[in-house]
Design an enzyme around this catalytic site. Structure first.
Site, PDB file in Angstrom:
ATOM      1  N   LYS A  90       0.817  -1.224   0.000  1.00 34.68           N
ATOM      2  CA  LYS A  90       0.000   0.000   0.000  1.00 34.68           C
ATOM      3  C   LYS A  90       0.842   1.262   0.000  1.00 34.68           C
ATOM      4  O   LYS A  90       0.335   2.335  -0.301  1.00 34.68           O
ATOM      5  CB  LYS A  90      -1.036  -0.012   1.126  1.00 34.68           C
ATOM      6  CG  LYS A  90      -0.601   0.368   2.500  1.00 34.68           C
ATOM      7  CD  LYS A  90      -1.873   0.639   3.329  1.00 34.68           C
ATOM      8  CE  LYS A  90      -1.550   0.915   4.768  1.00 34.68           C
ATOM      9  NZ  LYS A  90      -2.705   1.463   5.483  1.00 34.68           N
ATOM     10  N   ASP A  91       2.136   1.142   0.322  1.00 29.91           N
ATOM     11  CA  ASP A  91       3.019   2.308   0.270  1.00 29.91           C
ATOM     12  C   ASP A  91       3.727   2.455  -1.072  1.00 29.91           C
ATOM     13  O   ASP A  91       4.502   3.385  -1.268  1.00 29.91           O
ATOM     14  CB  ASP A  91       4.050   2.229   1.400  1.00 29.91           C
ATOM     15  CG  ASP A  91       3.398   2.349   2.767  1.00 29.91           C
ATOM     16  OD1 ASP A  91       2.427   3.119   2.888  1.00 29.91           O
ATOM     17  OD2 ASP A  91       3.848   1.663   3.706  1.00 29.91           O
ATOM     18  N   SER A 139      -4.552   8.980   8.895  1.00 28.34           N
ATOM     19  CA  SER A 139      -5.056   8.568   7.598  1.00 28.34           C
ATOM     20  C   SER A 139      -6.335   9.335   7.285  1.00 28.34           C
ATOM     21  O   SER A 139      -7.342   9.186   7.976  1.00 28.34           O
ATOM     22  CB  SER A 139      -5.326   7.058   7.622  1.00 28.34           C
ATOM     23  OG  SER A 139      -6.305   6.720   6.662  1.00 28.34           O
ATOM     24  N   ARG A 141      -8.154   8.826   4.830  1.00 28.44           N
ATOM     25  CA  ARG A 141      -9.144   7.824   4.416  1.00 28.44           C
ATOM     26  C   ARG A 141      -9.958   7.360   5.615  1.00 28.44           C
ATOM     27  O   ARG A 141     -11.192   7.327   5.572  1.00 28.44           O
ATOM     28  CB  ARG A 141      -8.418   6.624   3.784  1.00 28.44           C
ATOM     29  CG  ARG A 141      -9.318   5.421   3.492  1.00 28.44           C
ATOM     30  CD  ARG A 141      -8.506   4.236   2.983  1.00 28.44           C
ATOM     31  NE  ARG A 141      -7.497   3.797   3.937  1.00 28.44           N
ATOM     32  CZ  ARG A 141      -7.737   3.007   4.982  1.00 28.44           C
ATOM     33  NH1 ARG A 141      -8.951   2.549   5.187  1.00 28.44           N
ATOM     34  NH2 ARG A 141      -6.766   2.661   5.810  1.00 28.44           N
ATOM     35  N   ARG A 142      -9.257   7.017   6.697  1.00 31.41           N
ATOM     36  CA  ARG A 142      -9.967   6.532   7.880  1.00 31.41           C
ATOM     37  C   ARG A 142     -10.822   7.623   8.506  1.00 31.41           C
ATOM     38  O   ARG A 142     -11.998   7.399   8.819  1.00 31.41           O
ATOM     39  CB  ARG A 142      -8.957   5.989   8.905  1.00 31.41           C
ATOM     40  CG  ARG A 142      -8.246   4.722   8.415  1.00 31.41           C
ATOM     41  CD  ARG A 142      -7.145   4.264   9.366  1.00 31.41           C
ATOM     42  NE  ARG A 142      -6.479   3.067   8.846  1.00 31.41           N
ATOM     43  CZ  ARG A 142      -5.167   2.862   8.877  1.00 31.41           C
ATOM     44  NH1 ARG A 142      -4.355   3.753   9.408  1.00 31.41           N
ATOM     45  NH2 ARG A 142      -4.655   1.749   8.377  1.00 31.41           N
ATOM     46  N   ARG A 159       1.102  10.759  14.908  1.00 32.27           N
ATOM     47  CA  ARG A 159       2.176  10.315  14.024  1.00 32.27           C
ATOM     48  C   ARG A 159       3.143   9.393  14.741  1.00 32.27           C
ATOM     49  O   ARG A 159       3.034   9.180  15.939  1.00 32.27           O
ATOM     50  CB  ARG A 159       2.959  11.525  13.454  1.00 32.27           C
ATOM     51  CG  ARG A 159       2.147  12.472  12.574  1.00 32.27           C
ATOM     52  CD  ARG A 159       1.541  11.825  11.350  1.00 32.27           C
ATOM     53  NE  ARG A 159       2.428  10.966  10.587  1.00 32.27           N
ATOM     54  CZ  ARG A 159       3.205  11.349   9.603  1.00 32.27           C
ATOM     55  NH1 ARG A 159       3.229  12.614   9.229  1.00 32.27           N
ATOM     56  NH2 ARG A 159       3.965  10.494   8.958  1.00 32.27           N
ATOM     57  N   ASN A 161       5.814   5.732  14.436  1.00 32.22           N
ATOM     58  CA  ASN A 161       5.619   4.319  14.118  1.00 32.22           C
ATOM     59  C   ASN A 161       4.649   3.680  15.119  1.00 32.22           C
ATOM     60  O   ASN A 161       4.185   4.339  16.050  1.00 32.22           O
ATOM     61  CB  ASN A 161       6.955   3.586  14.048  1.00 32.22           C
ATOM     62  CG  ASN A 161       7.679   3.584  15.378  1.00 32.22           C
ATOM     63  OD1 ASN A 161       7.058   3.566  16.448  1.00 32.22           O
ATOM     64  ND2 ASN A 161       9.001   3.627  15.333  1.00 32.22           N
ATOM     65  N   THR A 164       5.424   3.982  18.854  1.00 34.43           N
ATOM     66  CA  THR A 164       5.258   5.354  19.323  1.00 34.43           C
ATOM     67  C   THR A 164       3.776   5.660  19.527  1.00 34.43           C
ATOM     68  O   THR A 164       3.377   6.265  20.516  1.00 34.43           O
ATOM     69  CB  THR A 164       5.827   6.339  18.266  1.00 34.43           C
ATOM     70  OG1 THR A 164       7.129   5.914  17.909  1.00 34.43           O
ATOM     71  CG2 THR A 164       5.852   7.760  18.792  1.00 34.43           C
ATOM     72  N   ARG A 165       2.954   5.226  18.589  1.00 31.56           N
ATOM     73  CA  ARG A 165       1.513   5.514  18.675  1.00 31.56           C
ATOM     74  C   ARG A 165       0.884   4.802  19.871  1.00 31.56           C
ATOM     75  O   ARG A 165       0.051   5.368  20.571  1.00 31.56           O
ATOM     76  CB  ARG A 165       0.812   5.118  17.382  1.00 31.56           C
ATOM     77  CG  ARG A 165       1.195   6.039  16.245  1.00 31.56           C
ATOM     78  CD  ARG A 165       0.413   5.731  14.987  1.00 31.56           C
ATOM     79  NE  ARG A 165       1.047   6.395  13.860  1.00 31.56           N
ATOM     80  CZ  ARG A 165       0.475   6.632  12.701  1.00 31.56           C
ATOM     81  NH1 ARG A 165      -0.770   6.267  12.503  1.00 31.56           N
ATOM     82  NH2 ARG A 165       1.119   7.240  11.735  1.00 31.56           N
ATOM     83  N   CYS A 254      -0.549   8.111  -1.785  1.00 28.83           N
ATOM     84  CA  CYS A 254      -0.742   7.301  -0.583  1.00 28.83           C
ATOM     85  C   CYS A 254      -1.638   7.986   0.427  1.00 28.83           C
ATOM     86  O   CYS A 254      -1.995   7.426   1.437  1.00 28.83           O
ATOM     87  CB  CYS A 254       0.594   6.980   0.057  1.00 28.83           C
ATOM     88  SG  CYS A 254       1.346   8.382   0.881  1.00 28.83           S
TER      89      CYS A 254
HETATM   90  C1  DPM Z   1      -0.749   4.399   3.744  1.00 34.11           C
HETATM   91  C2  DPM Z   1      -1.598   4.906   4.743  1.00 34.11           C
HETATM   92  C3  DPM Z   1      -1.004   4.583   5.978  1.00 34.11           C
HETATM   93  C4  DPM Z   1       0.206   3.889   5.689  1.00 34.11           C
HETATM   94  C5  DPM Z   1      -2.862   5.643   4.486  1.00 34.11           C
HETATM   95  C6  DPM Z   1      -4.138   4.835   4.749  1.00 34.11           C
HETATM   96  C7  DPM Z   1      -1.512   4.951   7.325  1.00 34.11           C
HETATM   97  C8  DPM Z   1      -1.000   6.313   7.700  1.00 34.11           C
HETATM   98  C9  DPM Z   1      -1.252   6.700   9.118  1.00 34.11           C
HETATM   99  C10 DPM Z   1      -0.919   4.469   2.300  1.00 34.11           C
HETATM  100  N1  DPM Z   1       0.345   3.833   4.333  1.00 34.11           N
HETATM  101  O1  DPM Z   1      -4.124   3.662   5.139  1.00 34.11           O
HETATM  102  O2  DPM Z   1      -5.225   5.415   4.580  1.00 34.11           O
HETATM  103  O3  DPM Z   1      -2.046   6.084   9.839  1.00 34.11           O
HETATM  104  O4  DPM Z   1      -0.584   7.665   9.513  1.00 34.11           O
HETATM  105  C11 DPM Z   1       1.268   1.774   6.592  1.00 34.11           C
HETATM  106  C12 DPM Z   1       0.859   0.826   7.563  1.00 34.11           C
HETATM  107  C13 DPM Z   1       1.069  -0.448   6.988  1.00 34.11           C
HETATM  108  C14 DPM Z   1       1.614  -0.237   5.727  1.00 34.11           C
HETATM  109  C15 DPM Z   1       0.339   1.112   8.912  1.00 34.11           C
HETATM  110  C16 DPM Z   1      -1.175   1.208   9.019  1.00 34.11           C
HETATM  111  C17 DPM Z   1       0.865  -1.808   7.606  1.00 34.11           C
HETATM  112  C18 DPM Z   1      -0.280  -2.611   7.070  1.00 34.11           C
HETATM  113  C19 DPM Z   1      -0.219  -3.086   5.641  1.00 34.11           C
HETATM  114  C20 DPM Z   1       1.224   3.298   6.654  1.00 34.11           C
HETATM  115  N2  DPM Z   1       1.745   1.119   5.524  1.00 34.11           N
HETATM  116  O5  DPM Z   1      -1.884   1.486   8.048  1.00 34.11           O
HETATM  117  O6  DPM Z   1      -1.669   1.009  10.163  1.00 34.11           O
HETATM  118  O7  DPM Z   1       0.705  -3.768   5.205  1.00 34.11           O
HETATM  119  O8  DPM Z   1      -1.171  -2.785   4.940  1.00 34.11           O
END
Ligand code: DPM
Length: 334
Positions: A90-91, A139, A141-142, A159, A161, A164-165, A254
């Site tokens: 997703k990144d 996010s 989106r969320r 913010r 990792n 930290t959250r 993203c």
């Molecule tokens: C992307 C988003 C986030 C990550 C945006 C979204 C979350 C950002 C945030 C595109 N990448 O989901 O709407 O909460 O600040 C990320 C995570 C993972 C991969 C962490 C997460 C792990 C899960 C996976 C950060 N990238 O989303 O909780 O492999 O899908």
């Protein structure tokens, strides 16, 4: 004649990754599989710091760079410092830089989002939290989708990792009642016990490719491509192909409020791929959503199945564009 193949086989294959704990866990998962399938080869891991790792104080959507977590890794791939790069798919932007290719998509973890409650609200759900409770997420989106469903909750940036959250959430002075994270990341890091709720697709549509691990390689590097073949999980690849195609058409990076949900249904000799896609404006006042499906015979050639998945993504995005998706996305960029 000297075989050029056999002379390169003894080289160590270098796996590139971000240095975050999750990235390292995922890279070790890939390393384990590679060693299983290729016990005669040598592998090593190289951790690389990316821009996204350095910028922790700005909301992601304000940075305006799509390849935040991937650029430095691709430079290492290009100059052959590494031979393959492990990403949370997703990144990884939907359009890869010239010379790069998606070499494999592994079996996907549960792609849904999860709620981690603070100790105080451990046995609550989003539905039972007190009015005005603060939910931590960066996010859009969320937050955009959930603002619609839960207008009485407050969504605030958080913010850092995962560790930290969790620390910020558990702090005695914490403003947060809960935080939102992908189930997959929590699970891979062993935090299952902290998950209070996993959100179904009627509550929150997940991010494109969420829960999937993707491996980026140099385009045309047949040796690495062949090594990765046994790691490819075709059903996961089919689903993320539809999702990434949906996103590509909307030119989403993203950090835009795009949500998706895909399922694969098998019946007799045929298979149906279903894709739901959505776009939501930041304050949640507008949300457009569409669901389409495509069926094909199981015996169809894989590449043709992937073409159909790609087309499905395009079709869902085209409908959303007709319904005003571009206006919503443009209003966010400006
Ligand atoms: C992307 C988003 C986030 C990550 C945006 C979204 C979350 C950002 C945030 C595109 N990448 O989901 O709407 O909460 O600040 C990320 C995570 C993972 C991969 C962490 C997460 C792990 C899960 C996976 C950060 N990238 O989303 O909780 O492999 O899908």
């Amino acid at each position: 004649m000297l075989s050029t193949m056999s002379s390169t086989v003894s080289e160590t294959i270098t796996l590139g990754t971000r240095k975050s704990e999750l990235a390292m866990v995922q890279t070790h998962m890939v390393l384990k599989l590679l060693k299983e399938y290729h016990p005669d080869l040598e592998f090593e891991i190289k951790g690389i710091v990316t821009t996204g790792d350095k910028i922790l104080d700005k909301a992601l959507f304000k940075i305006g760079e799509k390849a935040l977590f991937t650029k430095e890794l691709e430079v290492a791939l290009e100059d052959t410092t590494v031979d393959l790069v492990i990403h949370s798919l997703k990144d990884l932007p939907t359009t890869l830089p010239k010379g790069m290719a998606l070499g494999a998509v592994l079996e996907r973890e549960d792609p849904r989002d999860a709620v981690v409650m603070s100790e105080k609200y451990k046995n609550f759900t989003l539905d039972t939290l007190p009015l005005g409770s603060v939910i931590g997420t960066s996010s859009v989106r969320r937050s955009a989708q959930l603002k619609r469903k839960y207008p009485n909750l407050e969504f605030r940036d958080i913010r850092g990792n995962l560790n930290t959250r969790l620390r910020k959430l558990d702090d005695s002075e914490s403003p947060y009642a809960a935080i939102l994270l992908a189930y997959a990341g929590l699970h891979r890091l062993g935090w299952d016990s902290r998950i209070s709720q996993v959100l179904s697709s009627d509550v929150l549509l997940h991010a494109v490719s969420q829960g999937a691990i993707g491996i980026e390689i140099r385009q045309g590097d047949e040796r690495i491509q062949n090594l990765l073949k046994p790691l490819v999980h075709f059903e996961s690849l089919l689903r993320v192909t539809a999702e990434r195609s949906f996103m590509k058409n909307l030119e989403g990076g993203c950090s835009v409020p795009l949500g998706v949900f895909t399922t694969l249904k098998f019946e007799n000799d045929s298979c149906t791929l279903v894709l739901t896609g959505s776009v939501t404006c930041l304050d949640g006042t507008r949300h457009i959503q569409e669901c389409l499906e495509v069926s094909f015979n199981n015996s169809l050639e894989k590449s043709l199945k992937l073409d159909l998945a790609e087309k499905l993504g395009q079709d869902v995005s085209s409908i959303l564009i007709d319904l005003g998706a571009k206006e919503i996305l443009d209003s966010i960029k400006h």
